[in-house]
Write a protein that holds these residues in place. Structure first.
Motif, PDB file in Angstrom:
ATOM      1  N   ALA A 189       2.859  -7.683  -2.656  1.00  0.00           N
ATOM      2  CA  ALA A 189       3.196  -7.097  -1.364  1.00  0.00           C
ATOM      3  C   ALA A 189       2.860  -7.935  -0.215  1.00  0.00           C
ATOM      4  O   ALA A 189       1.923  -8.642  -0.310  1.00  0.00           O
ATOM      5  CB  ALA A 189       2.392  -5.662  -1.184  1.00  0.00           C
ATOM      6  N   GLU A 221       1.945  -8.506   3.556  1.00  0.00           N
ATOM      7  CA  GLU A 221       1.720  -7.602   4.679  1.00  0.00           C
ATOM      8  C   GLU A 221       2.308  -8.080   5.922  1.00  0.00           C
ATOM      9  O   GLU A 221       2.755  -9.180   6.118  1.00  0.00           O
ATOM     10  CB  GLU A 221       0.220  -7.859   5.052  1.00  0.00           C
ATOM     11  CG  GLU A 221      -0.702  -7.331   3.999  1.00  0.00           C
ATOM     12  CD  GLU A 221      -2.102  -7.517   4.302  1.00  0.00           C
ATOM     13  OE1 GLU A 221      -2.671  -8.192   5.256  1.00  0.00           O
ATOM     14  OE2 GLU A 221      -3.045  -7.109   3.422  1.00  0.00           O
ATOM     15  N   ARG A 250      -1.928  -8.738  -2.732  1.00  0.00           N
ATOM     16  CA  ARG A 250      -1.434  -8.672  -1.239  1.00  0.00           C
ATOM     17  C   ARG A 250      -1.666 -10.167  -0.681  1.00  0.00           C
ATOM     18  O   ARG A 250      -2.624 -10.965  -0.843  1.00  0.00           O
ATOM     19  CB  ARG A 250      -1.862  -7.825  -0.358  1.00  0.00           C
ATOM     20  CG  ARG A 250      -1.942  -6.193  -0.630  1.00  0.00           C
ATOM     21  CD  ARG A 250      -2.736  -5.301   0.146  1.00  0.00           C
ATOM     22  NE  ARG A 250      -2.661  -3.772  -0.247  1.00  0.00           N
ATOM     23  CZ  ARG A 250      -1.290  -3.099  -0.108  1.00  0.00           C
ATOM     24  NH1 ARG A 250      -0.318  -3.784   0.527  1.00  0.00           N
ATOM     25  NH2 ARG A 250      -1.147  -1.897  -0.686  1.00  0.00           N
ATOM     26  N   GLY A 275      -1.176 -12.208   3.228  1.00  0.00           N
ATOM     27  CA  GLY A 275      -1.106 -11.934   4.845  1.00  0.00           C
ATOM     28  C   GLY A 275      -1.754 -13.031   5.709  1.00  0.00           C
ATOM     29  O   GLY A 275      -1.992 -13.905   4.962  1.00  0.00           O
ATOM     30  N   GLU A 290      -3.403 -14.220   9.669  1.00  0.00           N
ATOM     31  CA  GLU A 290      -3.697 -13.952  11.146  1.00  0.00           C
ATOM     32  C   GLU A 290      -4.076 -15.213  11.739  1.00  0.00           C
ATOM     33  O   GLU A 290      -4.644 -16.172  11.222  1.00  0.00           O
ATOM     34  CB  GLU A 290      -4.685 -12.830  11.039  1.00  0.00           C
ATOM     35  CG  GLU A 290      -6.160 -12.990  10.452  1.00  0.00           C
ATOM     36  CD  GLU A 290      -7.224 -12.349  10.687  1.00  0.00           C
ATOM     37  OE1 GLU A 290      -6.967 -11.119  11.164  1.00  0.00           O
ATOM     38  OE2 GLU A 290      -8.407 -12.174   9.618  1.00  0.00           O
TER      39      GLU A 290
END
Length: 765
Positions: free
Chosen positions: A633, A635, A672, A674, A676
């Protein structure tokens, strides 16, 4: 009470009619003013008058007058006041009432409070009488004291150790004591009062062992003594006893003879004379100079050694101390600036350390003084020149020894047999965690250890207490060698060796670098062994990894040769292609490792749009994740700045991290990905899984080449062990960092931090 002149005066109506008292005003006033208690009774035996002293004696006040009361009342009152002494008051009162008042009576009584009274009763004309009670306590006490003194005097005379004989003007014995007979050696009871002096001498001559010639000589000598003047002599008796005889004239013309046995005193005097002679001999033989000054500050005695030690500044008996000081100042005996007055004052400043001075000839003398009981003082002079020269040589040797100790590369501390510091260098103090002044000579080892313990040199907590109690609190060190880690991390090796005098030497060496080198060598050895084991595991693993696709290639190629036009040609060709690609990927990984080992060239970085790169990596790993039964997955991504990176190398890093996460995540798990923006700048890409995880102590080893944390041949997870190693190497070539966070059974998080780009570029595919 005495000031009330009318106190106790009865009215005229109280005197019985027909029995007037013939007392005029003047006698009556005299009676009232007497200090003695006065009671006047009339012919009817009633009190007619009592003066103020009577009221005071009975403890009465004039506001309750006694006049008019009967003799029985007054007598009983006196008895109950204790004026008649101890006993039954009623009986005492009855005895007093039975007296015939018509006759004079007088007696002495002692009251219950200790006072003495003289009770006097005198009849008066008309049938009355006068009773006078006088307090004679002071007189009685004085009489008792006089009698006591007489008894004490008699006892003192009887027990006096000296023989005392008192003769009158006619030279007859009046008084003597027992010691007089004993010293004269006459039997007790022989002497008696009235004997003449000649008779006493004859009795003495009979009982003493003397020859007739000695008796005649002694008789003539005694008769020649003028007894009107004091006289004293000491006579040696034939038996060796020494008797001192003192004759003292008396005012009445007689004389008192005192005899004392001074044998012991004479012997003590002889002993003192012998000791004095011996002392003179000792002073003459002493190597030290001795001189004695009297209370008048004049020289009383000086020995030969003093004159020899201070040759050129000799002394003369009788000289005054100030004159001696002035003469020596004139001779240049004192140092410049020192006056005679200063030296004179110093003579009376007595010090146990003494005072030294250097004479003009170079010798050093030390003077000690002490006050004498008679107010004078003594001075003792010693030549300390050899001693001071030896001390100077010893100090020079000590300085050389200290210089040698200070130049040593090791800390050294020498202790004596009493565990006290003899010498130490500054390095020893520093290595022991102390100041150089703490290791001053004479300091006990226990004090040093207490200072170390207080400063935290042994650490803190129970471990420090145990160390101080066991090793540091043991006074007698063992012959051993041990190491101790100081609070600053340095390692000190301490060696203890005995010395012939019962002491010991402690040597302190800083072995910190040596221990670090040993630890580094040991660590390198372990790493080398692990690398060798990793290579062995790699060869075993690669043989398995290479054999599997090669077997597929060879097997399906043989199948194609056997069935050139078979129905499974396409399937076999696809399998051969897949196996070939797998072999190619393995070879590519090995080549990348070879490049990293020789130094990977810096990547040509440029600003990249990160979301597109992440999406491409997720798309490429989708089939592998699906085949493994793992959910992959992505994010939702926030607004991210562009990053500086090499697109191909960044994609390979992401693929390696995703592949590793999928490989070690069980079926049904989740991976997962992701990203930032970081507050300090840059972007962090985070890939997290909930797989098997890695133990904390194995995290860094996971980045080493050929290392597979599961080392058994029957491994559950395939791979060459190069994925994470290549991922970090490629990340570092782009200026990025790659770290892992993991715990066994809780999954793993990989954090890839990239630098932000300053200029904007087009989005990449």
């Amino acid at each position: 009470m005495m000031s009330q002149s009318t106190a106790g005066q009865p009215p005229a109506s109280q005197f019985p009619a027909g029995q007037p008292l013939a007392l005029g005003e003047l006698p009556l006033a005299v009676l009232r003013g007497l200090p003695a208690a006065v009671f006047v009774f009339d012919g009817g035996a009633r009190l007619a008058m009592a003066n103020a002293a009577a009221y005071d004696m009975l403890g009465m006040t004039p506001d309750l007058p006694m006049e008019g009361r009967s003799l029985a009342d007054i007598t009983r009152l006196m008895a109950y006041r204790g004026l008649y002494g101890q006993g039954d008051p009623e009986g005492q009162a009855a005895a007093a009432l039975a007296l015939d008042r018509g006759q004079p009576h007088r007696r002495t009584a002692r009251a219950t409070d200790g006072r003495w009274f003289d009770l006097f009763s005198e009849p008066l004309p008309g049938g009355g009488w006068l009773s006078l009670v006088t307090d004679i306590t002071l007189h009685r006490r004085a009489l008792e004291a006089s009698q006591a003194r007489e008894r004490l005097t008699d006892q003192a005379l009887r027990h006096h150790p000296s023989g005392l004989g008192l003769y009158d003007a006619e030279h007859r014995l009046v008084l003597f004591n027992e010691a007089y007979e004993r010293i004269l050696e006459v039997p007790p009871g022989t002497l008696r009062a009235g004997l003449s002096f000649e008779a006493v001498f004859d009795l003495m001559a009979i009982h003493q062992a003397m020859t007739p010639q000695q008796i005649d000589e002694l008789r003539r000598y005694r008769l020649s003594i003028n007894r009107r003047r004091p006289h004293e002599q000491v006579r040696q008796r034939p038996d060796g006893r020494a008797i001192r005889s003192i004759s003292q004239p008396m005012p009445d013309g007689g004389f008192l003879v005192s005899l004392q046995d001074v044998t012991e005193l004479q012997q003590a005097r002889d002993d003192a004379n012998r000791r004095a002679s011996l002392l003179d001999g000792v002073l003459a033989a002493l190597p030290h100079g001795v001189c004695v000054y009297g209370p008048d500050r004049r020289l009383a005695m000086v020995n030969e050694a003093y004159q020899r030690l201070l040759q050129g500044a000799e002394l003369k008996v009788g000289e005054h101390l100030m004159d001696i000081c002035r003469r020596r100042e004139a001779q240049g005996e004192y140092e410049p600036g020192v006056t005679a007055e200063t030296v004179f004052r110093r003579q009376f400043q007595f010090s146990p350390m003494g005072r030294e001075r250097r004479r003009p000839d170079g010798t050093i003398v030390c003077t000690h003084g002490a006050i004498l009981p008679d107010g004078g003082h003594i001075a003792v002079v010693s030549d300390v020149t050899p001693l001071r020269r030896a001390e100077a040589a010893a100090q020079q040797r000590a300085r050389l020894l200290q210089a040698m100790l200070d130049s040593m590369r090791h800390g050294v501390c020498l202790f004596d047999a009493e565990h006290k510091v003899v010498a130490a260098n500054a390095l020893a103090a520093r290595m022991a965690g102390l100041r150089p002044e703490d290791m001053a000579p004479g300091t006990p080892l226990s004090v040093l250890r207490a200072l170390q313990y207080a400063s935290g040199e042994f650490g803190a907590g129970p471990a420090a207490d145990e160390l101080y109690t066991t090793r540091a609190n043991t006074l007698v060190p063992r012959l051993d060698r041990y190491s101790r880690t100081r609070p600053d991390g340095t390692v000190i090796e301490i060696t203890t060796d005995p010395t012939p005098d019962g002491g010991y030497v402690r040597t302190y060496a800083d072995v910190t670098e040596e221990r670090r080198a040993r630890a580094a060598i040991e660590h390198a050895r372990v790493l080398a062994e692990e690398a060798n084991a990793a290579k062995s595991r790699f060869l075993a693993t690669m043989s398995h990894e290479l054999r599997t696709p090669l077997n597929a290639v060879i097997g399906f190629s043989e199948a194609l040769l056997a069935e050139p036009g078979g129905a499974h040609v396409g399937e076999f060709a696809g399998t051969i292609l897949e196996a070939g690609r797998h072999l190619l990927s393995l070879i590519d990984e090995i080549l990348e490792v070879a490049k990293a080992g020789t130094g990977t060239p810096a990547a040509a970085t440029r600003p990249l749009f990160l979301p597109s790169v992440l999406e491409g990596a997720v798309r490429l790993m989708g089939n592998s994740a699906e085949a493994a039964g793992v959910v992959l997955a992505a994010e939702p991504l926030p607004a991210l700045p562009r990053v500086l990176a090499d697109e191909r190398r960044l994609r390979q890093v992401l693929l390696n991290l995703l592949s590793n996460a999928v490989k070690f995540t069980p079926r049904g798990g989740t991976v997962r990905i992701g990203a930032e923006a970081l507050p300090e700048g840059g972007v962090e890409v985070r890939i997290a899984d909930n797989g098997i995880g890695i133990e904390e102590g194995q995290l860094e080893r996971a980045f080493e080449p050929f290392v597979q944390l599961e080392t058994s041949h029957a491994r559950r997870y395939a791979g060459s062990g190069l994925g994470l190693y290549l991922a970090r190497a490629l990340a570092q070539s782009m200026g990025a960092t790659l770290t892992l966070e993991s715990a066994r059974g809780e999954g793993t998080v990989a954090r890839l931090r990239l630098e932000a780009a300053e200029q904007q570029q087009e989005q990449t595919a």
